[in-house]
Every structure is written in C-alpha cells, then in structure tokens.
Design a protein around this motif. Structure first.
Motif, PDB file in Angstrom:
ATOM      1  N   GLU A 174     -17.269  69.897  -8.766  1.00 42.77           N
ATOM      2  CA  GLU A 174     -17.505  71.338  -8.878  1.00 42.77           C
ATOM      3  C   GLU A 174     -16.905  71.865 -10.172  1.00 42.77           C
ATOM      4  O   GLU A 174     -15.785  71.506 -10.553  1.00 42.77           O
ATOM      5  CB  GLU A 174     -16.890  72.075  -7.689  1.00 42.77           C
ATOM      6  N   MET A 175     -17.670  72.720 -10.864  1.00 45.07           N
ATOM      7  CA  MET A 175     -17.203  73.334 -12.094  1.00 45.07           C
ATOM      8  C   MET A 175     -16.274  74.501 -11.761  1.00 45.07           C
ATOM      9  O   MET A 175     -16.672  75.442 -11.085  1.00 45.07           O
ATOM     10  CB  MET A 175     -18.408  73.835 -12.915  1.00 45.07           C
ATOM     11  N   ILE A 176     -15.029  74.438 -12.238  1.00 45.08           N
ATOM     12  CA  ILE A 176     -14.021  75.450 -11.947  1.00 45.08           C
ATOM     13  C   ILE A 176     -13.582  76.103 -13.252  1.00 45.08           C
ATOM     14  O   ILE A 176     -13.218  75.406 -14.217  1.00 45.08           O
ATOM     15  CB  ILE A 176     -12.791  74.844 -11.243  1.00 45.08           C
ATOM     16  N   ALA A 177     -13.603  77.424 -13.289  1.00 47.05           N
ATOM     17  CA  ALA A 177     -13.198  78.169 -14.482  1.00 47.05           C
ATOM     18  C   ALA A 177     -11.970  79.017 -14.175  1.00 47.05           C
ATOM     19  O   ALA A 177     -11.883  79.627 -13.109  1.00 47.05           O
ATOM     20  CB  ALA A 177     -14.334  79.067 -14.964  1.00 47.05           C
ATOM     21  N   SER A 178     -11.038  79.048 -15.118  1.00 43.72           N
ATOM     22  CA  SER A 178      -9.825  79.846 -14.932  1.00 43.72           C
ATOM     23  C   SER A 178      -9.341  80.365 -16.280  1.00 43.72           C
ATOM     24  O   SER A 178      -9.692  79.828 -17.337  1.00 43.72           O
ATOM     25  CB  SER A 178      -8.731  79.013 -14.263  1.00 43.72           C
ATOM     26  N   ARG A 179      -8.539  81.389 -16.223  1.00 48.81           N
ATOM     27  CA  ARG A 179      -7.974  81.965 -17.444  1.00 48.81           C
ATOM     28  C   ARG A 179      -6.610  81.340 -17.714  1.00 48.81           C
ATOM     29  O   ARG A 179      -5.804  81.175 -16.799  1.00 48.81           O
ATOM     30  CB  ARG A 179      -7.845  83.478 -17.312  1.00 48.81           C
ATOM     31  N   ILE A 180      -6.388  80.965 -18.977  1.00 50.04           N
ATOM     32  CA  ILE A 180      -5.099  80.412 -19.399  1.00 50.04           C
ATOM     33  C   ILE A 180      -4.321  81.504 -20.124  1.00 50.04           C
ATOM     34  O   ILE A 180      -4.819  82.111 -21.078  1.00 50.04           O
ATOM     35  CB  ILE A 180      -5.291  79.224 -20.361  1.00 50.04           C
ATOM     36  N   GLU A 181      -3.100  81.752 -19.680  1.00 53.14           N
ATOM     37  CA  GLU A 181      -2.257  82.726 -20.369  1.00 53.14           C
ATOM     38  C   GLU A 181      -1.577  82.054 -21.564  1.00 53.14           C
ATOM     39  O   GLU A 181      -1.056  80.944 -21.448  1.00 53.14           O
ATOM     40  CB  GLU A 181      -1.206  83.290 -19.411  1.00 53.14           C
ATOM     41  N   PHE A 182      -1.630  82.687 -22.705  1.00 51.52           N
ATOM     42  CA  PHE A 182      -0.947  82.161 -23.882  1.00 51.52           C
ATOM     43  C   PHE A 182      -0.506  83.321 -24.756  1.00 51.52           C
ATOM     44  O   PHE A 182      -1.081  84.411 -24.726  1.00 51.52           O
ATOM     45  CB  PHE A 182      -1.842  81.197 -24.654  1.00 51.52           C
ATOM     46  N   GLU A 183       0.541  83.089 -25.547  1.00 55.64           N
ATOM     47  CA  GLU A 183       1.143  84.170 -26.330  1.00 55.64           C
ATOM     48  C   GLU A 183       0.927  84.015 -27.827  1.00 55.64           C
ATOM     49  O   GLU A 183       1.218  84.935 -28.584  1.00 55.64           O
ATOM     50  CB  GLU A 183       2.648  84.239 -26.028  1.00 55.64           C
ATOM     51  N   ASN A 184       0.450  82.887 -28.270  1.00 58.59           N
ATOM     52  CA  ASN A 184       0.284  82.655 -29.707  1.00 58.59           C
ATOM     53  C   ASN A 184      -0.940  83.372 -30.248  1.00 58.59           C
ATOM     54  O   ASN A 184      -1.859  83.729 -29.510  1.00 58.59           O
ATOM     55  CB  ASN A 184       0.164  81.157 -29.980  1.00 58.59           C
ATOM     56  N   GLN A 185      -0.958  83.576 -31.558  1.00 53.54           N
ATOM     57  CA  GLN A 185      -2.109  84.180 -32.219  1.00 53.54           C
ATOM     58  C   GLN A 185      -3.230  83.155 -32.359  1.00 53.54           C
ATOM     59  O   GLN A 185      -2.987  81.964 -32.552  1.00 53.54           O
ATOM     60  CB  GLN A 185      -1.713  84.698 -33.607  1.00 53.54           C
ATOM     61  N   LEU A 186      -4.453  83.625 -32.254  1.00 53.47           N
ATOM     62  CA  LEU A 186      -5.619  82.763 -32.463  1.00 53.47           C
ATOM     63  C   LEU A 186      -6.589  83.532 -33.360  1.00 53.47           C
ATOM     64  O   LEU A 186      -7.511  84.201 -32.880  1.00 53.47           O
ATOM     65  CB  LEU A 186      -6.258  82.415 -31.118  1.00 53.47           C
ATOM     66  N   PRO A 187      -6.366  83.462 -34.682  1.00 55.98           N
ATOM     67  CA  PRO A 187      -7.147  84.276 -35.629  1.00 55.98           C
ATOM     68  C   PRO A 187      -8.531  83.688 -35.885  1.00 55.98           C
ATOM     69  O   PRO A 187      -8.707  82.788 -36.703  1.00 55.98           O
ATOM     70  CB  PRO A 187      -6.288  84.261 -36.895  1.00 55.98           C
ATOM     71  N   LEU A 188      -9.519  84.212 -35.173  1.00 55.06           N
ATOM     72  CA  LEU A 188     -10.875  83.671 -35.212  1.00 55.06           C
ATOM     73  C   LEU A 188     -11.823  84.571 -35.997  1.00 55.06           C
ATOM     74  O   LEU A 188     -11.692  85.797 -36.005  1.00 55.06           O
ATOM     75  CB  LEU A 188     -11.412  83.510 -33.791  1.00 55.06           C
ATOM     76  N   VAL A 189     -12.809  83.932 -36.617  1.00 50.81           N
ATOM     77  CA  VAL A 189     -13.872  84.626 -37.346  1.00 50.81           C
ATOM     78  C   VAL A 189     -15.205  84.087 -36.851  1.00 50.81           C
ATOM     79  O   VAL A 189     -15.361  82.866 -36.675  1.00 50.81           O
ATOM     80  CB  VAL A 189     -13.740  84.400 -38.870  1.00 50.81           C
ATOM     81  N   MET A 190     -16.153  84.972 -36.610  1.00 53.94           N
ATOM     82  CA  MET A 190     -17.502  84.547 -36.239  1.00 53.94           C
ATOM     83  C   MET A 190     -18.424  84.744 -37.444  1.00 53.94           C
ATOM     84  O   MET A 190     -18.377  85.789 -38.105  1.00 53.94           O
ATOM     85  CB  MET A 190     -18.020  85.340 -35.047  1.00 53.94           C
ATOM     86  N   ILE A 191     -19.252  83.744 -37.715  1.00 57.41           N
ATOM     87  CA  ILE A 191     -20.167  83.776 -38.855  1.00 57.41           C
ATOM     88  C   ILE A 191     -21.574  83.522 -38.329  1.00 57.41           C
ATOM     89  O   ILE A 191     -21.841  82.488 -37.710  1.00 57.41           O
ATOM     90  CB  ILE A 191     -19.804  82.683 -39.897  1.00 57.41           C
ATOM     91  N   CYS A 192     -22.468  84.469 -38.540  1.00 57.03           N
ATOM     92  CA  CYS A 192     -23.814  84.378 -37.975  1.00 57.03           C
ATOM     93  C   CYS A 192     -24.800  83.766 -38.958  1.00 57.03           C
ATOM     94  O   CYS A 192     -24.832  84.141 -40.138  1.00 57.03           O
ATOM     95  CB  CYS A 192     -24.307  85.760 -37.562  1.00 57.03           C
ATOM     96  N   SER A 193     -25.579  82.840 -38.471  1.00 55.40           N
ATOM     97  CA  SER A 193     -26.714  82.355 -39.245  1.00 55.40           C
ATOM     98  C   SER A 193     -27.887  83.309 -38.993  1.00 55.40           C
ATOM     99  O   SER A 193     -27.787  84.231 -38.193  1.00 55.40           O
ATOM    100  CB  SER A 193     -27.095  80.936 -38.814  1.00 55.40           C
ATOM    101  N   LYS A 194     -28.983  83.070 -39.655  1.00 63.61           N
ATOM    102  CA  LYS A 194     -30.169  83.889 -39.412  1.00 63.61           C
ATOM    103  C   LYS A 194     -31.124  83.188 -38.444  1.00 63.61           C
ATOM    104  O   LYS A 194     -32.273  83.577 -38.298  1.00 63.61           O
ATOM    105  CB  LYS A 194     -30.862  84.206 -40.740  1.00 63.61           C
ATOM    106  N   GLU A 195     -30.588  82.157 -37.784  1.00 68.94           N
ATOM    107  CA  GLU A 195     -31.362  81.412 -36.798  1.00 68.94           C
ATOM    108  C   GLU A 195     -30.897  81.802 -35.399  1.00 68.94           C
ATOM    109  O   GLU A 195     -29.699  81.977 -35.162  1.00 68.94           O
ATOM    110  CB  GLU A 195     -31.151  79.899 -36.978  1.00 68.94           C
ATOM    111  N   SER A 196     -31.818  81.931 -34.481  1.00 72.76           N
ATOM    112  CA  SER A 196     -31.480  82.228 -33.095  1.00 72.76           C
ATOM    113  C   SER A 196     -31.136  80.940 -32.359  1.00 72.76           C
ATOM    114  O   SER A 196     -31.795  79.916 -32.550  1.00 72.76           O
ATOM    115  CB  SER A 196     -32.658  82.922 -32.407  1.00 72.76           C
ATOM    116  N   THR A 197     -30.077  80.990 -31.560  1.00 71.97           N
ATOM    117  CA  THR A 197     -29.710  79.804 -30.788  1.00 71.97           C
ATOM    118  C   THR A 197     -30.806  79.458 -29.781  1.00 71.97           C
ATOM    119  O   THR A 197     -31.515  80.344 -29.296  1.00 71.97           O
ATOM    120  CB  THR A 197     -28.365  80.017 -30.060  1.00 71.97           C
TER     121      THR A 197
END
Length: 330
Positions: A174-197
C-alpha cells in the motif's frame, strides 16, 4: 450550509523518485506556494457548473443516479466526474457552482490537477457541512488523480493536502504518504519549459520499456530509490551540496527511462552552469518544469531570466489545503 466557501491548496515540487514510486519505491516531494483557489456556491438542482480561469469554455453537467453527463470544455470533464464521486462518498446530492482560479501552470509537472482537486474537495466538503481533513481528504484527491491520470502516485495529492515536505513509501503493498517535519532551509527554484508535461504517456513509456528490458529498468528504479533515501537524509541534515548532487543523478536516471526531453536537459545544464547546486525534471516529464536548488535563488532566477527562461521562487508551503473564507448560511 454556507452561501459561499473559498479554499486553496499548494502545488508540488517533485524532488526525488518520480516514476519509481509507481513500482513500489519511495518518493520525496514538497508542497510549494503556488496555489489553486476554488470558490463553491449553491447551484441549480442536480447541476454542476465548473468555470476555470484557465479555459474560456465552462463545463455544465447533470447528475444522475449513476454518473454525471454534460458538455463544455473536455478538460473539465474529469473534474466533474471527480466531483460526482466526491458527492457520492459524502452521501450528498446537490447542485453546485464551482469557480477555479489557479496560479499553477497547467502541464508543468507541479501537480496542478491534484492542487485543484484538493481545493475543490476541501471547499465542497466544507460547503456541505462535512469538511474533509487528513487522510480522508487525501483519499478523495487521489480518486480525482486516478480519473485524470489512470495509474497515479499519491505524491501530488499529499503535497496538496499536507503541504511541507512529503514522504511516500510502500508498506505491505500500500502506498502511504506522510508529512516530514524539518527545520532547515530548502531554497528551490522552478524553471518552466515551453513544453507541456505528458504524464500518462510517460507512465506508459516507462511501463513499455520495462516490459522489454525488465532487469535493466528495475536496476535503474532501484538506483532512484537509493538516491531518494539519501536525498531525504541530505535534506534533513541540511547538506544542500549533497541534495544538489543527488538531484543531478536522479535527472540523468530519469533521462535513461526516456521521460526527459532535449529542452529539459538543456534547462538542467543552464541551471547548473548559472550556479544551481543541482537540477532535475519535476513530475511526469516529457515536458513541464525543472526544479533546481541554489544557495541564492534570486541570483539564479535573474541569470535564468537573462537566458530567456521562465523561473520563479517556490517557498515550501507551511500549510496544505485550507479554507480561506466562509460566507453566510442558507
């Protein structure tokens, strides 16, 4: 019953483990602050009217005892069917007007459908006086995803429902999903292509490739699983250099599975050249977005925009799906 309910839900940055998660491997993603917003009002009896800012044409459906039949924008049809199933699950029958307004690019790999489904499910259940939360909301959103994508992961739904850092694993099949608590920074950037997934097509492509080269593909999936476990540890320990290196490895393994594109590979190389610690495709692939990690996201974004790429910060969402406003009662 309220007169009007507004809800919102975050989107997804898939950090490690896409595609492998469908073969009983772990996955790690983050709910991020690009939100879908939904307003629900009472509609005509047994009528579902869906209007979206993403489409010029609405969808109007009529609820019967067994399904919903309607006309309008075909891309909104699966959402209407999901709403029918949701009402059935809640043991409710009523007409609804639903307005969808999303800041999440469609076909971006940011799980826009899961975000919309979470906001829709949250708003409708609150409107009907039986607000869904936690695992109940997750299962409702997952049902929408199965309608839209067929074979689907709980990763996008969990990001939309819980926000934060989301861990998906398999326990006794069975697929189980849960939230993980964390305190560190996670500096993310999203970059879009012009192609649709092309999530459905990419899922089928990996399945077909595995049917021809099972031992090789299973080996790649096992490597992705190891990277995912190591990536979780690196994030929790705050080792951004290791997170970036593992993201790079994950991308090239996804490319080996045939789900990357020339444009996504190009964006990954540009992001790394301009200072990203690591970058990889995010989500189903075949187009969509690249997620990158950088010590200074703003500097990276500026350089990417100079390279004529669409890029933006994606802060980790502290909250998942939530009610924004409830007005009046009928």
């Amino acid at each position: 019953m309220a007169k009007r309910v507004e809800a919102s839900a975050p989107s997804q940055a898939f950090l490690f483990g896409e595609h492998a998660v469908l073969y009983e491997k772990p996955a790690l993603a983050a709910g991020v602050e690009r939100r879908a917003r939904v307003i629900v009002k009472k509609g005509r009896e047994n009528q579902i009217l869906i209007t979206s800012s993403a489409y010029a044409e609405p969808y109007k459906g009529t609820i019967s005892s067994e399904t919903i039949v309607g006309k309008g924008n075909p891309d909104l049809g699966p959402i209407a069917l999901g709403i029918f199933n949701l009402l059935d699950m809640l043991d409710k029958r009523t007409g609804l007007e639903i307005l969808i307004d999303s800041s999440i690019p469609i076909g971006s790999g940011m799980a826009s459908s899961a975000s919309v489904a979470a906001a829709v499910s949250k708003a409708i259940s609150c409107f009907l006086g039986c607000e869904l939360e936690g695992n109940g909301l997750l299962e409702a959103v997952y049902e929408f995803e199965r309608i839209i994508h067929g074979k689907a992961s709980k990763t996008g739904p969990a990001c939309a429902v819980y926000g934060g850092l989301v861990w998906v694993e398999w326990i006794k099949g069975e697929m189980i999903a849960s939230r993980i608590e964390f305190e560190n920074q996670l500096p993310l950037v999203m970059i879009c292509s012009k192609e649709s997934t092309k999530t459905k097509e990419m899922i089928r492509r990996v399945s077909e490739l595995r049917s021809r080269h099972k031992d090789v593909i299973d080996g790649i999936l096992d490597l992705i699983a190891k990277i995912t476990l190591d990536g979780r540890d690196a994030i929790l320990s705050g080792n951004l250099d290791r997170v970036g290196a593992l993201m790079n490895l994950n991308h090239w393994l996804l490319s080996a599975l045939g789900v990357s594109t020339q444009e996504l590979d190009r964006i990954v190389w540009i992001a790394r050249k301009e200072g990203a610690l690591g970058a990889k495709l995010s989500g189903g692939g075949g187009g969509g977005c690249v997620v990158a990690i950088a010590r200074d996201p703003d500097v990276l974004i500026s350089k990417l925009k100079s390279a004529d790429l669409e890029a933006f910060n994606i802060p980790i969402a502290k909250e998942g799906a939530r009610i924004e406003r409830v007005e009046g009662s009928v």
